[in-house]
Design an enzyme around this catalytic site. Structure first.
Site, mmCIF file in Angstrom:
data_model
loop_
_atom_site.group_PDB
_atom_site.id
_atom_site.type_symbol
_atom_site.label_atom_id
_atom_site.label_comp_id
_atom_site.label_asym_id
_atom_site.label_seq_id
_atom_site.Cartn_x
_atom_site.Cartn_y
_atom_site.Cartn_z
ATOM 1 C CE1 TYR A 186 -4.405 -2.121 4.591
ATOM 2 C CE2 TYR A 186 -3.735 0.124 4.042
ATOM 3 C CZ TYR A 186 -4.124 -1.139 3.639
ATOM 4 O OH TYR A 186 -4.202 -1.442 2.304
ATOM 5 C CB SER A 226 -0.890 -0.003 1.249
ATOM 6 O OG SER A 226 -1.491 1.256 1.446
#
Length: 350
Positions: free
Chosen positions: A167, A142
């Site tokens: 995350y 990501s």
């Protein structure tokens, strides 16, 4: 090739399974179909690919009615025994891991979900790849791994040791775990740092979906950082093209890599990381204006400060993607938003 794609009830995984099945690969899709967001969207994606909701059964392979070369299994990556059994039975040529607990803000309140799915699930996949001699593992990382980095555009050759959400930390952990397995066991691994993916069948927790839904229901939207956020919005078809090229081109070692001056994006092992982004940041207020144009209406806005875990700006350096895989994402934001709005109106009949 016979390819396992995890997360095929999800946004990117659904599109990838469609693309691979259409070109003739033998595809096995896997998803646990959790309730992080509206499961009707997840089942809708599967139904579009010929996987009937009533045919889905935990741990059972279901053949698509649309693509005879596409099978789906409802399974959780945390179930090590079931994952090992699936790999032993199928003997995959390649694996693309797109299953993960997504979302930056959700990680502030539900951290356990990220450890279970993104860490435990990923180690189960790595072990299965190791013991079944899988020739290529690609996986979703990501843009959030860039964290506190302010040097832009973000490059895979920059250090990324300062995440600002769990995350992001879980995705950085995936990259480190993958490198270890590339180094120890020679498994080619490629991490894909996606930059704000949007498009038809997108996630209901993402800005484009939330803004479109609110606008059509006549509700105001929350605009964080007073609309001054910048994101490298990347259209789903551009993402999928990049992923397919990575699946077709397993990572190779960098013969010039040096431990004296270590390059974070490559290695002496068959390990690689790529950014997949539009290489053109868009201000959030301009993105909202494009949605208003596609909908033909003005959206009422609640202007709010930046949220914990958010970064003010993302901007992808895609030089390596262009030079090594011959590909550069290029879909204009207005065109991508128009396609999403057309899909949304049709799917929800509004």
């Amino acid at each position: 090739m016979k390819i396992l794609v995890t997360g095929t009830a999800g946004f990117i995984g659904f599109h990838l399974a469609e693309r691979l099945a259409q070109r003739g690969d033998e595809v096995v899709g896997l998803d646990n179909i959790n309730d992080y967001y509206d499961q009707n969207v997840k089942y809708g994606r599967l139904a579009f690919s010929g996987i009937d909701r009533d045919a889905i059964e935990e741990g059972k392979l279901v053949t698509s009615t649309k693509y005879p070369n596409y099978r789906f299994i409802k399974l959780d990556l945390e179930d090590k025994a079931a994952i090992d059994a699936l790999f032993a039975a199928e003997q995959f040529d390649a694996v693309c891991n797109l299953a993960a607990q997504a979302g930056v803000r959700y990680s502030l309140t539900n951290p356990d979900a990220y450890i279970k799915s993104n860490i435990t699930g990923f180690i189960n996949l790595l072990e299965a790849c190791r013991h079944n001699k899988v020739g290529n593992l690609s996986y979703a990382s990501s843009s959030s791994v860039y964290g506190l980095n302010e040097r832009q555009p973000f490059s895979v050759h920059h250090n990324v040791d300062h995440p600002v959400s769990l995350y992001a930390a879980s995705k950085k952990s995936n990259e480190l775990m993958a490198h270890t397995y590339s180094h120890l066991f020679g498994i080619p691994t490629t991490g894909l740092r996606f930059f704000t993916v949007y498009g038809p069948w997108g996630r209901p927790d993402m800005a484009l979906f939330l803004f479109t839904k609110a606008a059509l229901e006549g509700r105001p939207i929350d605009v964080f950082n007073y609309g001054n956020m910048q994101r490298d919005f990347t259209y789903i078809d551009d993402i999928i093209e990049g992923v397919v090229r990575v699946i077709d081109n397993p990572a190779k070692s960098n013969p010039n890599w040096s431990g004296q001056n270590p390059d974070p994006g490559t290695s002496s092992a068959p390990y690689r990381v790529y950014n997949i982004g539009n290489n053109e940041p868009v201000r959030l207020l301009d993105f909202i204006e494009a949605i208003e144009k596609a909908l033909g209406k003005t959206i009422e806005k609640n202007m709010l400060p930046i949220q914990p875990g958010d970064v003010p700006s993302t901007y992808a350096d895609v030089t390596d993607l262009v030079e090594e895989l011959g590909y550069r994402p290029a879909t204009p934001v207005q065109e991508g938003i128009n396609r999403f709005v057309a899909w949304y109106r049709e799917f929800f009949n509004v």
